[in-house]
Motif scaffolding. Sequence first.
Motif, PDB file in Angstrom:
ATOM      1  N   VAL A 112     -21.696 -21.020  -0.920  1.00 23.63           N
ATOM      2  CA  VAL A 112     -20.381 -21.574  -1.237  1.00 23.63           C
ATOM      3  C   VAL A 112     -19.476 -21.419  -0.022  1.00 23.63           C
ATOM      4  O   VAL A 112     -19.674 -20.518   0.804  1.00 23.63           O
ATOM      5  CB  VAL A 112     -19.715 -20.871  -2.444  1.00 23.63           C
ATOM      6  N   PHE A 113     -18.482 -22.293   0.091  1.00 21.11           N
ATOM      7  CA  PHE A 113     -17.416 -22.113   1.074  1.00 21.11           C
ATOM      8  C   PHE A 113     -16.303 -21.373   0.344  1.00 21.11           C
ATOM      9  O   PHE A 113     -15.696 -21.927  -0.574  1.00 21.11           O
ATOM     10  CB  PHE A 113     -16.922 -23.456   1.606  1.00 21.11           C
ATOM     11  N   LEU A 114     -16.034 -20.132   0.723  1.00 20.98           N
ATOM     12  CA  LEU A 114     -15.094 -19.287  -0.008  1.00 20.98           C
ATOM     13  C   LEU A 114     -13.647 -19.621   0.343  1.00 20.98           C
ATOM     14  O   LEU A 114     -13.211 -19.437   1.473  1.00 20.98           O
ATOM     15  CB  LEU A 114     -15.380 -17.809   0.279  1.00 20.98           C
ATOM     16  N   ALA A 115     -12.914 -20.114  -0.643  1.00 24.06           N
ATOM     17  CA  ALA A 115     -11.489 -20.390  -0.478  1.00 24.06           C
ATOM     18  C   ALA A 115     -10.724 -19.805  -1.658  1.00 24.06           C
ATOM     19  O   ALA A 115      -9.759 -20.384  -2.142  1.00 24.06           O
ATOM     20  CB  ALA A 115     -11.244 -21.894  -0.365  1.00 24.06           C
ATOM     21  N   ASN A 116     -11.174 -18.648  -2.140  1.00 24.03           N
ATOM     22  CA  ASN A 116     -10.568 -17.993  -3.291  1.00 24.03           C
ATOM     23  C   ASN A 116     -10.177 -16.578  -2.879  1.00 24.03           C
ATOM     24  O   ASN A 116     -11.039 -15.720  -2.679  1.00 24.03           O
ATOM     25  CB  ASN A 116     -11.564 -17.972  -4.462  1.00 24.03           C
ATOM     26  N   ALA A 117      -8.875 -16.336  -2.734  1.00 24.04           N
ATOM     27  CA  ALA A 117      -8.395 -15.048  -2.251  1.00 24.04           C
ATOM     28  C   ALA A 117      -8.741 -13.921  -3.211  1.00 24.04           C
ATOM     29  O   ALA A 117      -9.011 -12.786  -2.781  1.00 24.04           O
ATOM     30  CB  ALA A 117      -6.885 -15.102  -2.023  1.00 24.04           C
ATOM     31  N   ALA A 118      -8.744 -14.197  -4.516  1.00 23.59           N
ATOM     32  CA  ALA A 118      -9.043 -13.156  -5.503  1.00 23.59           C
ATOM     33  C   ALA A 118     -10.491 -12.692  -5.380  1.00 23.59           C
ATOM     34  O   ALA A 118     -10.778 -11.492  -5.449  1.00 23.59           O
ATOM     35  CB  ALA A 118      -8.763 -13.674  -6.913  1.00 23.59           C
ATOM     36  N   TYR A 119     -11.421 -13.633  -5.181  1.00 18.88           N
ATOM     37  CA  TYR A 119     -12.824 -13.248  -5.048  1.00 18.88           C
ATOM     38  C   TYR A 119     -13.050 -12.521  -3.725  1.00 18.88           C
ATOM     39  O   TYR A 119     -13.828 -11.573  -3.657  1.00 18.88           O
ATOM     40  CB  TYR A 119     -13.728 -14.478  -5.146  1.00 18.88           C
ATOM     41  N   ARG A 120     -12.351 -12.958  -2.676  1.00 18.32           N
ATOM     42  CA  ARG A 120     -12.454 -12.252  -1.393  1.00 18.32           C
ATOM     43  C   ARG A 120     -11.987 -10.797  -1.536  1.00 18.32           C
ATOM     44  O   ARG A 120     -12.642  -9.880  -1.053  1.00 18.32           O
ATOM     45  CB  ARG A 120     -11.627 -12.975  -0.344  1.00 18.32           C
ATOM     46  N   SER A 121     -10.875 -10.579  -2.252  1.00 24.66           N
ATOM     47  CA  SER A 121     -10.386  -9.218  -2.460  1.00 24.66           C
ATOM     48  C   SER A 121     -11.386  -8.397  -3.268  1.00 24.66           C
ATOM     49  O   SER A 121     -11.577  -7.197  -3.008  1.00 24.66           O
ATOM     50  CB  SER A 121      -9.030  -9.252  -3.182  1.00 24.66           C
ATOM     51  N   TYR A 122     -12.014  -9.033  -4.236  1.00 19.36           N
ATOM     52  CA  TYR A 122     -13.039  -8.356  -5.053  1.00 19.36           C
ATOM     53  C   TYR A 122     -14.210  -7.908  -4.178  1.00 19.36           C
ATOM     54  O   TYR A 122     -14.688  -6.770  -4.293  1.00 19.36           O
ATOM     55  CB  TYR A 122     -13.493  -9.332  -6.135  1.00 19.36           C
ATOM     56  N   LEU A 123     -14.662  -8.764  -3.289  1.00 16.38           N
ATOM     57  CA  LEU A 123     -15.773  -8.411  -2.409  1.00 16.38           C
ATOM     58  C   LEU A 123     -15.411  -7.245  -1.490  1.00 16.38           C
ATOM     59  O   LEU A 123     -16.231  -6.362  -1.225  1.00 16.38           O
ATOM     60  CB  LEU A 123     -16.195  -9.620  -1.566  1.00 16.38           C
ATOM     61  N   HIS A 124     -14.171  -7.239  -1.012  1.00 18.69           N
ATOM     62  CA  HIS A 124     -13.754  -6.141  -0.131  1.00 18.69           C
ATOM     63  C   HIS A 124     -13.623  -4.839  -0.908  1.00 18.69           C
ATOM     64  O   HIS A 124     -14.036  -3.770  -0.436  1.00 18.69           O
ATOM     65  CB  HIS A 124     -12.431  -6.482   0.544  1.00 18.69           C
TER      66      HIS A 124
END
Length: 355
Positions: A262-274
């Motif tokens: 996927v091309f990640l353009a979701n800030a909430a999912y990015r924060s979850y991964l971090h």
Amino acid sequence: MRLFPRFAATLSGFALALSAHAAGARCTAISGDCTPRIGIVSAFGAEADILVAETRQRRSHTIHGKRFTTGVLRGNPVVIVLSGVSIVNATMVTQQMLDHFRVERLVMSGIAGGVNPENHVGDVTVPDRWAMPMEVFWNADSKLPAPCGKPQDMSCLGLKLATGPDGQPLPPFVLPTPGGPVDTGLFMRETYVLSTANAPAGGFRFDFPVDARMLEVARSLQPKLERCGPRAKRPDGSLDETMCVKRQPRLLVGGRGVSAPVFLANAAYRSYLHEVLQAQTFEMETAALAHVAHANGVPYIAFRSLSDLAGAEGFDADVGALFASGLAEFNEAAVTLAFLEAWRASRPAPRAAKR
């Protein structure tokens, strides 16, 4: 007499096959190349062009439409290929490279989105392991799934949930919204891997660690990373600051890299991964190469230049400067080339022949 060239070619191919078999080489008559090499898989065309241009004694091989370039780069025999975007392309081209060339180590390089908000556009990351967090079990809610009767048990499906250091499943992604949190039911899974080492049963992994020796060499690097790309210079020699990133790029070694289709353009999912994985960077190829490398028993490492903060809102002038000035490919290539120079220097000197 007309049969002689054909007979000679057949004999030559047979001799090549015997030589490759004797050396334990991964090579075929398609490439006709059995030299031990470092395989470089690039996900960014502009950077691949720089590496190919720097390669000496170049020779091109086309295999199923893909161009593989062999030669010598910074004193190392290499084979270079452009993967193309996506997990599938990276998997396919890496296995093709291993099938047709004698690749003893793998290097992946390219551009990625940032996950750690402390890192900046232009930084080059070298994660110490890679995972595929979107290999998931998609449940109806955030309750621990129990498809085989007991919570967390997925053995009847041939699956396994990813767990943390405490042995408990990693928490599912919950989407924050103005109306409150929304369950997505996305539980991360481990990836099934079959190799010579674990056949016939195979096994499950969440992370694929990079090679310890290659990582040690990467930690020693001090590449000259630029703040302004080569196209930032005006004809009079002055710099166009709009074509420069604001902060001096750094080389960042360590942490987890993650890949997904996927091309990640979701800030909430990015924060979850971090938060959950302490992920540093997100892209669409390296974990696939890592899976193939592990299955084939080939050591690997990956370098990724950060192009943006994945899912960030609003225009970031640094992102425009990174690509418009050529800085993205310049700094990425600089790290790859510095690694190859250091790797060559780290190799033990050949022993003198005994008389």
